[in-house]
Design a protein around this motif. Structure first.
Motif, PDB file in Angstrom:
ATOM      1  N   SER A  83      37.199  36.225  46.791  1.00 12.25           N
ATOM      2  CA  SER A  83      36.633  36.462  45.395  1.00 12.25           C
ATOM      3  C   SER A  83      36.908  35.426  44.502  1.00 12.25           C
ATOM      4  N   ASP A  84      36.273  35.623  43.332  1.00 11.78           N
ATOM      5  CA  ASP A  84      36.574  34.181  42.223  1.00 11.78           C
ATOM      6  C   ASP A  84      36.681  34.840  41.141  1.00 11.78           C
ATOM      7  N   LYS A  85      37.316  33.975  40.045  1.00  5.83           N
ATOM      8  CA  LYS A  85      37.380  34.300  38.641  1.00  5.83           C
ATOM      9  C   LYS A  85      36.869  33.226  37.692  1.00  5.83           C
ATOM     10  N   LEU A  86      36.835  33.460  36.573  1.00  6.55           N
ATOM     11  CA  LEU A  86      36.189  32.485  35.512  1.00  6.55           C
ATOM     12  C   LEU A  86      37.601  32.439  34.518  1.00  6.55           C
ATOM     13  N   VAL A  87      38.156  31.354  34.295  1.00  2.00           N
ATOM     14  CA  VAL A  87      39.363  31.237  33.618  1.00  2.00           C
ATOM     15  C   VAL A  87      38.940  30.642  32.239  1.00  2.00           C
ATOM     16  N   PHE A  88      38.547  31.397  31.231  1.00  3.78           N
ATOM     17  CA  PHE A  88      37.739  30.732  30.115  1.00  3.78           C
ATOM     18  C   PHE A  88      38.735  30.676  28.944  1.00  3.78           C
ATOM     19  N   LYS A  89      39.151  29.509  28.854  1.00  5.06           N
ATOM     20  CA  LYS A  89      40.191  29.025  27.660  1.00  5.06           C
ATOM     21  C   LYS A  89      39.354  28.424  26.622  1.00  5.06           C
ATOM     22  N   ASN A  90      39.095  29.135  25.538  1.00  2.00           N
ATOM     23  CA  ASN A  90      38.066  28.576  24.544  1.00  2.00           C
ATOM     24  C   ASN A  90      38.765  27.744  23.552  1.00  2.00           C
ATOM     25  N   ALA A  91      38.120  27.129  22.926  1.00  2.00           N
ATOM     26  CA  ALA A  91      38.980  26.142  21.798  1.00  2.00           C
ATOM     27  C   ALA A  91      40.033  26.935  21.128  1.00  2.00           C
ATOM     28  N   SER A  92      39.930  28.314  20.980  1.00  2.00           N
ATOM     29  CA  SER A  92      41.024  29.051  20.155  1.00  2.00           C
ATOM     30  C   SER A  92      42.060  29.556  21.113  1.00  2.00           C
ATOM     31  N   THR A  93      41.903  29.064  22.316  1.00  2.00           N
ATOM     32  CA  THR A  93      43.160  29.488  23.001  1.00  2.00           C
ATOM     33  C   THR A  93      44.324  28.818  22.962  1.00  2.00           C
TER      34      THR A  93
END
Ligand SMILES: O=C(O)CCC(=O)C(=O)O
Length: 222
Positions: A83-93
């Protein structure tokens, strides 16, 4: 190169394959990931599990020949994508991931994950941090206080990190960091005002018995 990768992986618990994915591929993955997040109404930061279920683009990424070669060196001929996952840490994270091993999530046979940088990653925007060689210590006890809202109910105890050498894994877009499920790892908070997105794909040795993983919905032999 892959022999070096295997030796390094065995010694340290991780190895970095620089520039595995091209600028064009990384751009495509970010655009496609954005579409997936919009399609499923996912919030502005966090983790989205099942990118390969949502889009064939990520299934193809999981079978990238350079990755597959390195994974076959490390795992053996029977490499299965789980399986896979997106770890999306945007500018506000502005929070990092706490120290942990992945093993308590998977259990069973040891899994190999690949952390693929979709943005350049630095200490300022939340690059990975690891304790080299920690995969040789075996499964550590994980505590479960997630009341600070940072997620990860499975966390290492503070004393597990005492005196351990910590390495920051700065990465460029397209780099792939292959790591063992017992490797102690964490990430910095993102204080940069810039995105820090990563795709994490997990694989196993197909000859090993494992429990059924309900979230592994796009399993295939690579
Ligand atoms: O990408 C990160 O910030 C860390 C993610 C991580 O450690 C994990 O999902 O196991």
């Amino acid at each position: 190169m892959t022999t070096h990768a295997k030796l390094e992986y065995e010694r340290t618990g991780y190895t970095v394959l620089k520039q595995t994915f091209s600028e064009e591929q990384v751009k495509l993955y970010k655009e496609e990931a954005q579409k997936v997040l919009e399609q499923y109404g996912v919030g502005k930061e966090g983790v989205y599990l099942g990118m390969s279920v949502a889009s064939a683009v990520f299934k193809e990424a999981a079978a990238h020949p350079v990755l597959v070669n390195a994974l076959k060196e490390i795992i053996g001929d029977d490499v299965v994508f789980l399986s896979d996952k997106l770890v999306f840490k945007n500018a506000s994270t502005d929070f990092g991931s706490p120290w942990h091993q992945d093993y308590p999530y998977w259990k069973g046979s040891h899994k190999v994950s690949v952390w693929i940088a979709l943005d350049d990653a630095t200490p300022d925007n939340g690059c990975l941090r690891v304790v080299p060689g920690s995969h040789l210590k075996g499964a550590a006890r994980h505590g479960g206080d997630a009341s600070d809202g940072l997620g990860f109910k499975n966390r290492l105890e503070e004393q597990d990190l005492d005196g351990q050498p910590i390495v920051d894994l700065l990465a460029s877009r397209g780099d792939a960091i292959i790591f063992h499920d017992l490797l102690y790892h964490a990430s910095y908070p993102n204080i940069s005002g810039q995105d820090r997105w990563a795709l994490i794909s997990t694989y196993k040795d197909g000859t090993q018995e494992d429990p059924e993983y309900p979230w592994a919905k796009a399993v295939f032999r690579v």
